[in-house]
Design a protein around this motif. Structure first.
Motif, short mmCIF file in Angstrom:
data_model
loop_
_atom_site.label_atom_id
_atom_site.label_comp_id
_atom_site.label_asym_id
_atom_site.label_seq_id
_atom_site.Cartn_x
_atom_site.Cartn_y
_atom_site.Cartn_z
N GLY A 48 0.81 -1.20 0.00
CA GLY A 48 0.00 0.00 0.00
C GLY A 48 0.85 1.25 0.00
O GLY A 48 1.99 1.26 0.48
N PRO A 60 -4.79 -0.38 0.85
CA PRO A 60 -4.40 -0.90 0.76
C PRO A 60 -4.97 -1.02 0.84
O PRO A 60 -4.76 -0.98 0.58
CB PRO A 60 -3.38 -1.43 0.88
N PRO A 109 -4.33 0.39 1.67
CA PRO A 109 -3.59 -0.07 1.90
C PRO A 109 -3.91 0.79 3.02
O PRO A 109 -3.51 1.48 1.38
CB PRO A 109 -3.40 0.40 2.06
N SER A 111 -3.75 0.93 -2.73
CA SER A 111 -2.81 -0.06 -3.24
C SER A 111 -1.65 0.65 -3.95
O SER A 111 -1.82 1.66 -4.62
CB SER A 111 -3.51 -1.03 -4.18
#
Length: 293
Positions: free
Chosen positions: A38, A246, A250, A142
């Motif tokens: 992340g 994430p 993240p 992410s």
């Protein structure tokens, strides 16, 4: 210039120090989670969150989820959480479950066009949770450029994000790979809006009344992030079809690092709740006014 730190051994103090310093400065940090890598920013610094979106090539219409270190921080960031939603969090946190909740309107943050909601997750990664206990809640998406697969190791993240990130934490290749499952808790019953690492059967084993959005296609997204949130309708609760780390895709750190600090480190619960408390203000707005982003 970016720096990379080992995030797997016993000597983690340099990694924690560099990551905390970067977050406090409004810079970005890449870190591993239990699903994918992340890219993280201070959730309470609007310019840092915008820097995160710019690094990924995303707009404000896809706000990042927020990672927290412990389930006890849920009520500090969200409100009107149904009992069924609490059961899911207590069962699957830490883990690959992202929940969309009504955000506390007193929070001083700007995550994007959230429609008054926030996506939350506690990652099942000990070192990352420990980092979160030091930084407070982090906006985490992410670690990838928009439209590309989420990074499963730090080198892939570096290749995609480059110098946009100040600190890269190398936790090795993550074992997860699948994004978190996203459940909307803003309605009468929990509703799955993205199927990821947790199956619908696993969720229904805890809360049988869980429903599934017809568009909850597990192949629809390549990274651990909520999809675009629908606009809030009059007289209806705000909802979003969700991003982690994430978690969306993240965020858990070893206790031995505390011995290297000059002052005692508060427990994860105390640290997270104290950090949230510092970044809130009394809510003096009318009760029927949502949190505009």
């Amino acid at each position: 210039m970016s720096e990379r730190f080992d995030f797997t051994g016993d000597e983690l103090a340099p990694a924690y120090r560099a990551a905390v310093d970067a977050i406090e400065a409004g810079d970005l940090v890449v870190m591993p989670t239990d699903t994918v890598y992340g890219i993280a920013a201070d959730a309470f610094k609007a310019d840092a969150v915008q820097r995160l979106l710019d690094a990924k090539g995303r707009g404000r219409d896809v706000p990042p989820p927020v990672l927290i270190s412990v389930v006890e921080s849920l009520d500090a960031l969200a409100t009107d959480i149904p009992d069924s939603g609490r059961k899911l969090c207590e069962e699957f946190w830490p883990g690959p479950l992202t929940v969309i909740c009504h955000a506390q309107t007193s929070l001083m943050w700007d995550l994007g066009e959230t429609q008054g909601t926030v996506a939350l997750r506690v990652p099942n990664h000990e070192n990352t949770r420990d980092l979160l206990s030091r930084t407070g809640p982090l906006a985490v998406s992410s670690a990838n450029a928009s439209g590309k697969p989420a990074a499963l190791d730090v080198y892939d993240a570096e290749e995609q994000l480059g110098d946009a990130v100040a600190v890269y934490l190398d936790g090795g290749e993550v074992a997860g790979g699948l994004p978190s499952t996203i459940v909307d808790l803003t309605g009468d019953t929990p509703r799955v809006v993205r199927i990821g690492a947790l199956s619908v059967a696993q969720l229904r084993a805890i809360v049988p009344e869980v429903t599934v959005d017809p568009e909850a296609d597990p192949s629809a997204q390549t990274d651990d992030e909520p999809a675009e949130q629908p606009a809030q309708q009059p007289d209806e609760t705000p909802a979003e079809a969700s991003d982690d780390k994430p978690a969306a895709e993240p965020g858990d750190k070893p206790a031995e690092v505390a011995a290297e600090q000059a002052e005692p480190t508060p427990s994860p619960v105390e640290a997270s709740n104290q950090d949230v408390a510092k970044k809130t203000e009394p809510d003096t707005r009318p009760a029927d006014r949502g949190h505009d982003s």
